[in-house]
Design an enzyme around this catalytic site. Structure first.
Site, PDB file in Angstrom:
ATOM      1  N   ALA A  58       0.766  -1.343  -0.024  1.00  0.00           N
ATOM      2  CA  ALA A  58       0.038   0.063   0.079  1.00  0.00           C
ATOM      3  C   ALA A  58       0.980   1.259  -0.258  1.00  0.00           C
ATOM      4  O   ALA A  58       0.360   2.345  -0.376  1.00  0.00           O
ATOM      5  CB  ALA A  58      -0.861  -0.043   1.212  1.00  0.00           C
ATOM      6  N   SER A  59       2.002   1.278   0.431  1.00  0.00           N
ATOM      7  CA  SER A  59       2.754   2.256   0.631  1.00  0.00           C
ATOM      8  C   SER A  59       4.086   2.283  -0.062  1.00  0.00           C
ATOM      9  O   SER A  59       4.648   3.535  -0.489  1.00  0.00           O
ATOM     10  CB  SER A  59       3.188   2.548   2.059  1.00  0.00           C
ATOM     11  OG  SER A  59       4.076   1.718   2.680  1.00  0.00           O
ATOM     12  N   SER A  60       4.461   1.087  -0.737  1.00  0.00           N
ATOM     13  CA  SER A  60       5.879   1.009  -1.429  1.00  0.00           C
ATOM     14  C   SER A  60       5.881  -0.265  -2.255  1.00  0.00           C
ATOM     15  O   SER A  60       5.231  -1.249  -1.847  1.00  0.00           O
ATOM     16  CB  SER A  60       6.928   1.241  -0.531  1.00  0.00           C
ATOM     17  OG  SER A  60       7.145  -0.017   0.193  1.00  0.00           O
TER      18      SER A  60
ATOM     19  N   ARG B 148       8.784  -2.947  -4.484  1.00  0.00           N
ATOM     20  CA  ARG B 148      10.203  -3.187  -4.559  1.00  0.00           C
ATOM     21  C   ARG B 148      10.373  -4.417  -5.688  1.00  0.00           C
ATOM     22  O   ARG B 148       9.545  -5.257  -5.662  1.00  0.00           O
ATOM     23  CB  ARG B 148      10.703  -3.580  -3.149  1.00  0.00           C
ATOM     24  CG  ARG B 148      10.311  -4.839  -2.799  1.00  0.00           C
ATOM     25  CD  ARG B 148      10.615  -4.980  -1.225  1.00  0.00           C
ATOM     26  NE  ARG B 148       9.834  -3.885  -0.646  1.00  0.00           N
ATOM     27  CZ  ARG B 148       8.649  -3.651  -0.328  1.00  0.00           C
ATOM     28  NH1 ARG B 148       7.697  -4.768  -0.555  1.00  0.00           N
ATOM     29  NH2 ARG B 148       8.115  -2.736   0.322  1.00  0.00           N
TER      30      ARG B 148
ATOM     31  N   HIS C 210      -1.575 -12.601  -4.160  1.00  0.00           N
ATOM     32  CA  HIS C 210      -2.064 -12.137  -2.974  1.00  0.00           C
ATOM     33  C   HIS C 210      -0.717 -12.004  -1.878  1.00  0.00           C
ATOM     34  O   HIS C 210      -0.156 -13.040  -1.804  1.00  0.00           O
ATOM     35  CB  HIS C 210      -3.071 -12.786  -2.198  1.00  0.00           C
ATOM     36  CG  HIS C 210      -3.519 -12.173  -0.746  1.00  0.00           C
ATOM     37  ND1 HIS C 210      -2.960 -11.237  -0.270  1.00  0.00           N
ATOM     38  CD2 HIS C 210      -5.055 -12.467  -0.481  1.00  0.00           C
ATOM     39  CE1 HIS C 210      -3.933 -10.799   0.624  1.00  0.00           C
ATOM     40  NE2 HIS C 210      -4.989 -11.395   0.746  1.00  0.00           N
ATOM     41  N   ASP C 211      -0.276 -10.954  -1.655  1.00  0.00           N
ATOM     42  CA  ASP C 211       1.013 -10.798  -1.053  1.00  0.00           C
ATOM     43  C   ASP C 211       1.090 -11.545   0.398  1.00  0.00           C
ATOM     44  O   ASP C 211       2.100 -12.095   0.715  1.00  0.00           O
ATOM     45  CB  ASP C 211       1.314  -9.210  -0.377  1.00  0.00           C
ATOM     46  CG  ASP C 211       0.214  -8.307   0.117  1.00  0.00           C
ATOM     47  OD1 ASP C 211      -0.838  -8.829   0.579  1.00  0.00           O
ATOM     48  OD2 ASP C 211       0.393  -7.093   0.219  1.00  0.00           O
TER      49      ASP C 211
ATOM     50  N   ASN D 226      -8.082 -10.938   9.363  1.00  0.00           N
ATOM     51  CA  ASN D 226      -7.478  -9.887   9.068  1.00  0.00           C
ATOM     52  C   ASN D 226      -7.532  -8.686  10.033  1.00  0.00           C
ATOM     53  O   ASN D 226      -8.433  -8.639  10.655  1.00  0.00           O
ATOM     54  CB  ASN D 226      -8.218  -9.198   7.765  1.00  0.00           C
ATOM     55  CG  ASN D 226      -7.678  -9.724   6.675  1.00  0.00           C
ATOM     56  OD1 ASN D 226      -6.607  -9.533   5.967  1.00  0.00           O
ATOM     57  ND2 ASN D 226      -8.404 -10.917   5.910  1.00  0.00           N
TER      58      ASN D 226
ATOM     59  N   GLN E 204       1.481   3.943  11.117  1.00  0.00           N
ATOM     60  CA  GLN E 204       1.915   4.622  10.037  1.00  0.00           C
ATOM     61  C   GLN E 204       1.384   6.018   9.629  1.00  0.00           C
ATOM     62  O   GLN E 204       1.933   6.934   9.494  1.00  0.00           O
ATOM     63  CB  GLN E 204       1.737   3.885   8.431  1.00  0.00           C
ATOM     64  CG  GLN E 204       2.496   2.620   8.507  1.00  0.00           C
ATOM     65  CD  GLN E 204       2.042   1.563   7.454  1.00  0.00           C
ATOM     66  OE1 GLN E 204       0.930   1.598   6.703  1.00  0.00           O
ATOM     67  NE2 GLN E 204       2.727   0.525   7.307  1.00  0.00           N
TER      68      GLN E 204
END
Length: 468
Positions: free
Chosen positions: A12-14, A16, A237-238, A296, A304
């Site tokens: 969601a934020s980065s 790689r 799905h991560d 979840n 954050q």
């Protein structure tokens, strides 16, 4: 070493790109490219900038070529539930609207009027969350039916990015299960549910499993980036990829700790009884037909956002240090309260919750941070108890994987609170799980058990004692 594989892991934020190879019996990682991700406002909705994400993937591929690296394969994983729709000419009909967008407010309750909650859970085994794909699609059916009528392909975010790489459209299993539209036992799209919601069944593609080779990079892309390689589906799905990297072959509770905390166990069968439903557990798809029976939990998203509300003047490690120095503060919030999903000001939302529940209101940054960490541990403790009740067994350890493994204070709080030993690591679990799925497909590794043995031997695992 025969092969090297490239994992594209976008959160969601980065995001790689990480290359992995096996050298002298150990898995070696090399980060190729890192980039930022975040929500943007498009028209009336919060969206992901899908063009930016794909451009950054290409930047990473060009860096590989420039550095003389030639990975054999590539696979992409992202978060769950979000999607795009394509028309008959394979053109985008929709933006990549984000799950934090409020368009699904009230949609879950409307779907329950069409499909009884018990039936939906019995067939899919998926946790009820207001942002699930099923509720996003119901919003479109209600408010933009003409758009849905034009849709001929439904692609989740990693499906779409794989399509841009290859020109091949697929729906990968682990991410598809998060839609709440896949039958848990058949592992196929649930036609009955889809037709009950008056959605077009034909826009959903045959489900493909992790480790499936879907094709080579498009010729035009090979010319652009200077590389050719095979595209192999990881668990897209991560969390599905992260859980592959749990370094234990035996039974263990895991927490994939990042923006979200995904806490559960690995199972070979879905658990869809009323107890599991009432505790709101989910049965998300995993590799090799396994299930991730988990819950979840809001996760480190809260800290954050707290960091952002303090204008990023404190690092995460500074928040941990300040929280450690605030021992006497013990107010608790329910981290899964919907008010914390996307508040305008996380700090004020936390204070408001404490005020409304007649608790001491956190004032300093350290008190706010301690409130977040203590509140996470409280729900982890509750989840352990529920897992053991539903599974009918006691688990002796907890494996923390992902970015949260670096928070030593939180890991010790988990160990002390649950009275179970916590094994923390590896940090880059998602990229590792993505890479080893590709390695199994390439024949570099035999199976998940061999992969987990190599992972345990390759990365530092820190023990936090919760019991003697």
């Amino acid at each position: 070493m025969k092969n090297a594989s490239l994992a594209v892991d976008i959160g969601a934020s980065s995001g790689r790109l990480t290359m992995g190879s096996i050298v002298d019996g150990e898995l070696v990682l090399e980060e190729i490219h890192r980039f930022e991700n975040g929500l943007i406002k498009k028209k009336e909705h919060l969206c992901w900038d899908i063009d930016h994400l794909f451009n950054e993937v290409k930047v990473g591929l060009k860096k590989c070529a420039e550095n003389g690296l030639a990975p054999t394969s590539i696979g992409i994983d992202t978060w769950a539930v979000d999607f795009v729709l394509l028309d008959e000419n394979d053109q985008l009909l929709t933006d990549a609207v984000a799950y934090r967008d409020p368009r699904t407010d009230g949609m879950m309750e409307e779907v329950e009027q069409i499909i009884p909650k018990e039936m939906l859970y019995a067939q899919t085994g998926i946790q009820f969350q207001k942002f699930n794909t099923i509720y996003q699609l119901h919003y479109l059916k209600k408010h933009k039916p003409d758009l849905l009528e034009k849709a001929t392909s439904f692609l989740m975010i990693p499906d779409y990015l794989h399509y841009l790489l290859t020109g091949v459209k697929t729906n990968e299993y682990t991410n598809a299960t998060s839609t709440q539209l896949v039958h848990a036992k058949s592992k196929k799209w649930d036609r009955q549910l889809i037709e009950q919601l008056d959605l077009n069944y034909d826009m959903f593609l045959p489900i493909q499993m992790p480790k499936t080779k879907i094709g080579k990079l498009k010729k035009s892309l090979v010319e652009e980036v200077g590389l050719d390689m095979e595209v192999i589906l990881p668990a897209t799905h991560d969390t599905g990829s992260a859980v592959i990297a749990t370094p234990e072959k035996g039974e263990t509770i895991y927490i994939s700790s990042g923006t979200w905390s995904l806490m559960g166990v690995e199972s070979f069968h879905p658990v869809t009884n009323n107890i599991a439903m009432n505790y709101n557990f989910t049965n998300e798809g995993g590799i090799d037909g396994r299930f991730r029976f988990l819950k979840n939990i809001m996760g480190l998203w809260m800290i954050q956002e707290v960091k952002r509300m303090y204008d990023d003047i404190y690092s995460f490690s500074e928040f941990v240090k300040m929280a450690e120095e605030t021992e006497a503060f013990d107010s608790i919030v329910n981290v899964d309260d919907a008010r914390f999903l996307k508040p305008d000001n996380m700090v004020e939302e936390i204070r408001g919750y404490c005020r409304e529940t007649n608790q001491v209101i956190p004032q300093s940054p350290g008190e706010v941070a301690k409130c977040v960490f203590d509140s996470l541990v409280e729900i982890y403790k509750q989840t352990v108890e529920q897992l053991e009740e539903v599974c009918g067994k006691t688990f002796n350890k907890i494996n923390v994987i992902g970015g949260g493994t670096q928070n030593a204070m939180l890991n010790q709080l988990i160990a002390s609170g649950t009275k179970k030993n916590v094994h923390a690591g590896p940090v880059e679990a998602t990229s590792i799980g993505n890479i080893v799925a590709q390695f199994i497909a390439l024949g570099e590794l035999k199976d998940i058990d061999e992969a987990r043995t190599i992972i345990k031997d390759s990365f530092d695992i820190t023990l936090y004692k919760g019991s003697e």
